[in-house]
Design a protein around this motif. Sequence first.
Motif, PDB file in Angstrom:
ATOM      1  N   THR A   7      -4.112  24.347 -21.038  1.00  0.00           N
ATOM      2  CA  THR A   7      -5.210  24.318 -22.008  1.00  0.00           C
ATOM      3  C   THR A   7      -4.760  25.691 -22.751  1.00  0.00           C
ATOM      4  O   THR A   7      -4.722  26.644 -22.319  1.00  0.00           O
ATOM      5  CB  THR A   7      -6.747  24.365 -21.406  1.00  0.00           C
ATOM      6  OG1 THR A   7      -6.793  23.316 -20.555  1.00  0.00           O
ATOM      7  CG2 THR A   7      -7.872  24.122 -22.391  1.00  0.00           C
ATOM      8  N   TYR A   8      -4.943  25.526 -24.231  1.00  0.00           N
ATOM      9  CA  TYR A   8      -4.519  26.493 -25.067  1.00  0.00           C
ATOM     10  C   TYR A   8      -5.267  26.756 -26.383  1.00  0.00           C
ATOM     11  O   TYR A   8      -5.834  25.439 -26.828  1.00  0.00           O
ATOM     12  CB  TYR A   8      -3.065  26.487 -25.392  1.00  0.00           C
ATOM     13  CG  TYR A   8      -2.434  27.560 -26.263  1.00  0.00           C
ATOM     14  CD1 TYR A   8      -2.129  28.556 -25.676  1.00  0.00           C
ATOM     15  CD2 TYR A   8      -2.457  27.381 -27.700  1.00  0.00           C
ATOM     16  CE1 TYR A   8      -1.308  29.557 -26.266  1.00  0.00           C
ATOM     17  CE2 TYR A   8      -1.973  28.512 -28.376  1.00  0.00           C
ATOM     18  CZ  TYR A   8      -1.469  29.434 -27.795  1.00  0.00           C
ATOM     19  OH  TYR A   8      -0.566  30.544 -28.490  1.00  0.00           O
ATOM     20  N   ALA A  20      -3.827  19.469 -21.123  1.00  0.00           N
ATOM     21  CA  ALA A  20      -2.461  18.636 -20.993  1.00  0.00           C
ATOM     22  C   ALA A  20      -1.831  18.638 -20.013  1.00  0.00           C
ATOM     23  O   ALA A  20      -1.568  19.883 -19.274  1.00  0.00           O
ATOM     24  CB  ALA A  20      -1.710  18.867 -22.202  1.00  0.00           C
ATOM     25  N   ASN A  21      -1.603  17.567 -19.035  1.00  0.00           N
ATOM     26  CA  ASN A  21      -0.620  17.563 -17.779  1.00  0.00           C
ATOM     27  C   ASN A  21       0.797  17.431 -18.307  1.00  0.00           C
ATOM     28  O   ASN A  21       1.125  16.623 -19.143  1.00  0.00           O
ATOM     29  CB  ASN A  21      -1.206  16.572 -17.085  1.00  0.00           C
ATOM     30  CG  ASN A  21      -2.668  16.856 -16.517  1.00  0.00           C
ATOM     31  OD1 ASN A  21      -2.873  17.817 -16.208  1.00  0.00           O
ATOM     32  ND2 ASN A  21      -3.516  15.636 -16.475  1.00  0.00           N
ATOM     33  N   PHE A  22       1.638  17.984 -17.426  1.00  0.00           N
ATOM     34  CA  PHE A  22       3.084  17.613 -17.484  1.00  0.00           C
ATOM     35  C   PHE A  22       3.676  17.247 -16.200  1.00  0.00           C
ATOM     36  O   PHE A  22       3.301  17.527 -14.869  1.00  0.00           O
ATOM     37  CB  PHE A  22       3.771  19.076 -18.039  1.00  0.00           C
ATOM     38  CG  PHE A  22       3.316  19.550 -19.397  1.00  0.00           C
ATOM     39  CD1 PHE A  22       3.752  19.115 -20.552  1.00  0.00           C
ATOM     40  CD2 PHE A  22       2.044  20.312 -19.304  1.00  0.00           C
ATOM     41  CE1 PHE A  22       3.129  19.677 -21.702  1.00  0.00           C
ATOM     42  CE2 PHE A  22       1.693  20.785 -20.662  1.00  0.00           C
ATOM     43  CZ  PHE A  22       2.137  20.388 -21.569  1.00  0.00           C
ATOM     44  N   TRP A 339       5.666   9.554 -21.152  1.00  0.00           N
ATOM     45  CA  TRP A 339       5.127   9.768 -22.338  1.00  0.00           C
ATOM     46  C   TRP A 339       3.672  10.433 -22.348  1.00  0.00           C
ATOM     47  O   TRP A 339       3.059  10.215 -21.555  1.00  0.00           O
ATOM     48  CB  TRP A 339       4.906   8.267 -23.048  1.00  0.00           C
ATOM     49  CG  TRP A 339       6.502   7.583 -23.266  1.00  0.00           C
ATOM     50  CD1 TRP A 339       7.662   7.885 -22.893  1.00  0.00           C
ATOM     51  CD2 TRP A 339       6.269   6.361 -23.845  1.00  0.00           C
ATOM     52  NE1 TRP A 339       8.416   6.927 -23.499  1.00  0.00           N
ATOM     53  CE2 TRP A 339       7.780   5.790 -23.723  1.00  0.00           C
ATOM     54  CE3 TRP A 339       5.268   5.200 -24.414  1.00  0.00           C
ATOM     55  CZ2 TRP A 339       8.091   4.710 -24.444  1.00  0.00           C
ATOM     56  CZ3 TRP A 339       5.722   4.147 -24.862  1.00  0.00           C
ATOM     57  CH2 TRP A 339       7.179   3.981 -24.774  1.00  0.00           C
ATOM     58  N   LYS A 340       3.676  11.274 -23.084  1.00  0.00           N
ATOM     59  CA  LYS A 340       2.505  11.448 -23.953  1.00  0.00           C
ATOM     60  C   LYS A 340       2.107  11.417 -25.327  1.00  0.00           C
ATOM     61  O   LYS A 340       2.925  12.184 -26.001  1.00  0.00           O
ATOM     62  CB  LYS A 340       2.202  13.183 -23.240  1.00  0.00           C
ATOM     63  CG  LYS A 340       2.360  13.519 -21.975  1.00  0.00           C
ATOM     64  CD  LYS A 340       1.128  13.176 -21.100  1.00  0.00           C
ATOM     65  CE  LYS A 340       1.281  13.582 -19.734  1.00  0.00           C
ATOM     66  NZ  LYS A 340       0.084  13.093 -18.997  1.00  0.00           N
ATOM     67  N   THR A 351      -3.609  15.128 -26.012  1.00  0.00           N
ATOM     68  CA  THR A 351      -2.349  14.217 -25.396  1.00  0.00           C
ATOM     69  C   THR A 351      -3.028  13.220 -24.583  1.00  0.00           C
ATOM     70  O   THR A 351      -4.030  13.367 -23.754  1.00  0.00           O
ATOM     71  CB  THR A 351      -1.327  15.227 -24.363  1.00  0.00           C
ATOM     72  OG1 THR A 351      -2.288  15.595 -23.452  1.00  0.00           O
ATOM     73  CG2 THR A 351      -0.638  16.397 -25.277  1.00  0.00           C
ATOM     74  N   HIS A 352      -2.219  12.033 -24.712  1.00  0.00           N
ATOM     75  CA  HIS A 352      -2.931  10.831 -23.956  1.00  0.00           C
ATOM     76  C   HIS A 352      -1.660  10.183 -23.212  1.00  0.00           C
ATOM     77  O   HIS A 352      -0.729   9.981 -23.514  1.00  0.00           O
ATOM     78  CB  HIS A 352      -3.330   9.852 -25.129  1.00  0.00           C
ATOM     79  CG  HIS A 352      -4.382  10.345 -25.995  1.00  0.00           C
ATOM     80  ND1 HIS A 352      -5.753  10.284 -25.743  1.00  0.00           N
ATOM     81  CD2 HIS A 352      -3.967  10.971 -27.202  1.00  0.00           C
ATOM     82  CE1 HIS A 352      -6.331  10.819 -26.878  1.00  0.00           C
ATOM     83  NE2 HIS A 352      -5.265  11.365 -27.704  1.00  0.00           N
ATOM     84  N   ASN A 353      -2.224   9.673 -22.068  1.00  0.00           N
ATOM     85  CA  ASN A 353      -1.441   8.986 -21.050  1.00  0.00           C
ATOM     86  C   ASN A 353      -1.365   7.618 -21.818  1.00  0.00           C
ATOM     87  O   ASN A 353      -2.416   6.853 -22.181  1.00  0.00           O
ATOM     88  CB  ASN A 353      -1.855   8.762 -19.527  1.00  0.00           C
ATOM     89  CG  ASN A 353      -1.734  10.070 -19.071  1.00  0.00           C
ATOM     90  OD1 ASN A 353      -0.975  10.777 -19.214  1.00  0.00           O
ATOM     91  ND2 ASN A 353      -2.719  10.378 -18.246  1.00  0.00           N
ATOM     92  N   PRO A 354      -0.080   7.001 -21.474  1.00  0.00           N
ATOM     93  CA  PRO A 354       0.029   5.569 -22.346  1.00  0.00           C
ATOM     94  C   PRO A 354      -1.078   4.368 -21.726  1.00  0.00           C
ATOM     95  O   PRO A 354      -1.311   3.526 -22.357  1.00  0.00           O
ATOM     96  CB  PRO A 354       1.411   5.100 -21.622  1.00  0.00           C
ATOM     97  CG  PRO A 354       2.308   6.483 -21.411  1.00  0.00           C
ATOM     98  CD  PRO A 354       1.065   7.279 -20.996  1.00  0.00           C
ATOM     99  N   ASP A 355      -1.483   4.519 -20.353  1.00  0.00           N
ATOM    100  CA  ASP A 355      -2.122   3.760 -19.898  1.00  0.00           C
ATOM    101  C   ASP A 355      -3.851   3.725 -20.464  1.00  0.00           C
ATOM    102  O   ASP A 355      -4.374   2.765 -20.352  1.00  0.00           O
ATOM    103  CB  ASP A 355      -2.432   3.727 -18.348  1.00  0.00           C
ATOM    104  CG  ASP A 355      -2.984   5.262 -17.987  1.00  0.00           C
ATOM    105  OD1 ASP A 355      -3.502   5.808 -18.777  1.00  0.00           O
ATOM    106  OD2 ASP A 355      -2.939   5.579 -16.651  1.00  0.00           O
TER     107      ASP A 355
END
Length: 381
Positions: A7-8, A20-22, A339-340, A351-355
Amino acid sequence: MKILNLTYQDNALKWSLKSANFDNLTLLVGASGVGKTQILKSIMRLKSIADGKSISGIKWNIVFETLSGQKFEWDGEFENKGDIDFSDDDDDDLKRNKPSIVSENLKIDGNIIVIRNKDSIIFNNAKTVKLPNQQSIIHLLKEEDLIKPAFEGFGKIIYSDQTDSTGEAYRIKFSDTQKLLKTNKSLKSIQESKEDIRIKLFLAYKNTPKTFATIKERYIDIFPQVEDVKVEPMDYEDEDNIPFFFKEYPFIQIKEFGVDKWIKQGNISSGMFISLMHISEIYLCSEGSVFLIDEFENSLGINCINELTNDILSSQRQIQFILTSHHPYIINNIGYSNWKLVTRTKGVVNTHNPDEYKIGKSKHDAFMQLIQLDQYQTGLE
């Protein structure tokens, strides 16, 4: 290290990144201008802060793991003195007015190790002596056993930008290559060294020929017109007018079938040179490296893109990749679970997960589902 979450907030530039997760491999996709590059640059700014830099208006929270499996959570905030670069070491006014840290905290495996405010630093339940308030605790306490793995982890973040590699062929940073050859005999020592990737490739060429042969073979797989690769000082026709360090400095050279002369580093096509650099990085970086690559497809032909994407996907080393791309092959070849989708509303990046958009939930091609999204086309939520 492996970055898990970020988070920034940049109060000087008026933009922020929501949580955002990586993953081991994360591909940031989305319209131009939504903030994909800014996400990579924010990670690099945290690396700079860990290295002792002071950056105005930055507020952050980052969660990461080290190779030993320790989980760190580091948050902090610098006072906002506007959009000014305070890194000029020659400007005394900038030195005196560098932003101070407002607050900073560090947790290891959920346990609070450091609590900091404007007036004090509590490390391991004990107050420290007064320390500079313009540098992070990860930098100030980097020699402490508890903090050292975090400091070393940030040192393994690499912004891999090879787009101007051939243009820099003769803009070199002098290295005592003979000394490096003596001190970097093993593959591990080469991987752990802080040298430029071209110097690492030279060390592998001389000291670990099996590894160099593997890199060369992979390179020739992509470019079958190449017969051989070497990393050696070049032969100069007029050596009297060549600076001494150029005479000893190793340059990458390739030999193509049916061509008598070796092709010098500065004359290798950008796509061929960048491909060799990326392959070399995968083999010669240290374990725990984090590669940040913006627009991975830049200067690469379709044959390079295909093969280098496969190399990233098949790597068995402890390396994290955070990439951005607009290229259909890259997006389509990297599983949609990696993907994000990046969107932006005013100054807020998400950022969003595809699901979230049911991508992959039907029989339709995931890439086609992605490019038909309004959020992908416009960058707006």
